[in-house]
Design an enzyme around this catalytic site. Structure first.
Site, PDB file in Angstrom:
ATOM      1  N   HIS A  10       1.185  -1.122   0.273  1.00  0.00           N
ATOM      2  CA  HIS A  10      -0.307  -0.343  -0.056  1.00  0.00           C
ATOM      3  C   HIS A  10       0.799   0.940  -0.321  1.00  0.00           C
ATOM      4  O   HIS A  10       0.414   2.155  -0.710  1.00  0.00           O
ATOM      5  CB  HIS A  10      -0.839  -0.139   1.230  1.00  0.00           C
ATOM      6  N   GLU A  11       1.425   1.465   0.707  1.00  0.00           N
ATOM      7  CA  GLU A  11       2.640   2.732   1.403  1.00  0.00           C
ATOM      8  C   GLU A  11       3.604   2.686   0.553  1.00  0.00           C
ATOM      9  O   GLU A  11       4.007   3.727  -0.867  1.00  0.00           O
ATOM     10  CB  GLU A  11       3.706   2.703   2.140  1.00  0.00           C
ATOM     11  N   HIS A  50       1.936   4.145  -3.444  1.00  0.00           N
ATOM     12  CA  HIS A  50       1.215   5.477  -2.708  1.00  0.00           C
ATOM     13  C   HIS A  50       3.806   6.661  -2.919  1.00  0.00           C
ATOM     14  O   HIS A  50       3.027   7.590  -3.763  1.00  0.00           O
ATOM     15  CB  HIS A  50       1.565   5.644  -1.666  1.00  0.00           C
TER      16      HIS A  50
END
Length: 239
Positions: free
Chosen positions: A51-52, A55
């Protein structure tokens, strides 16, 4: 100690969540709790990491060097895992990873659109990972049965990625969903924006503590999981 002093309200809510879990019997069997945590931890680490990373990667590809300079454009979990966030997730049922710092002023064109893509990117990769591991889950379940530790571990990877995907799409700051609607409707122009943004974490904790988030997420997570299963099952000769 410094973290506790900086986040007294968060600490109070986390303590209340732990007490609630104790009362529900979550820690009644230390051996079962330890086994569950061991089987759950890979799903947490994988979910937060991808997820990170996404980003950071999308911001970097759009021209913001901040994530690269901070060492976030990597799939190394150590770059994205917040130890306190992992511990509280295991014991209190609520946690977090290291947020990716993005400089939106690095985007000279289509700034709002790029911010939306960056916000969506993390949840999109969670979906991809959940989808791929659903195929693996079906294969492992056929080979080892639904109750085997390996099957449960893979199931947890699917579940954690789906939870992170749906949870982060909630329109509450500082979650990605609020970032998306902020850019779509240009919410920063309203006088209440900053006050609401600053209060978002407390609102989120209250909703979690009073059991409001779970019933909202559950049907969506189950529906997506069933959809992914139905896509994969024909490949295994199952209807």
């Amino acid at each position: 100690m410094n973290w506790i002093k900086r986040n007294p309200i968060l600490v109070i809510f986390l303590v209340l969540m732990i007490i609630s879990r104790v009362n529900s019997g979550a820690f009644s069997s230390p051996a079962d709790f330890l086994l569950n945590m061991i089987l759950l931890l890979p799903g947490i680490v994988i979910g937060i990491t991808v997820h990170e990373f996404m980003h950071a990667y999308s911001a970097w590809k759009f021209g913001d060097s901040t994530p690269m300079r901070m060492g976030r454009v990597t799939l190394n979990p150590l770059a994205h895992i917040e130890p306190i966030g992992i511990i509280t997730l295991l014991f209190a049922g609520f946690g977090w990873g290291k947020p990716v710092m993005v400089n939106p002023y690095a985007f000279t064109t289509y700034r709002r659109l790029k911010n939306i893509v960056i916000d969506v990117a993390g949840t999109a990769l969670n979906f991809v990972v959940a989808f791929l591991f659903t195929g693996l889950l079906i294969s492992v379940a056929f080979a080892h049965g639904n109750g085997s530790p390996l099957t449960i571990l893979v199931q947890n990877i699917v579940s954690m990625n789906l939870i992170l995907m749906i949870f982060n799409l909630l329109p509450i700051p500082p979650l990605d969903g609020f970032g998306i609607i902020t850019e779509i409707f240009d919410l920063r122009r309203f006088h209440w924006y900053q006050t609401f943004y600053n209060s978002g974490s407390i609102i989120l904790l209250i909703l979690i503590l009073f059991g409001i988030i779970g019933p909202l997420l559950g049907p969506a997570i189950q529906g997506i999981f069933v959809f992914m299963q139905n896509v994969w099952l024909p490949a295994f000769g199952a209807a």
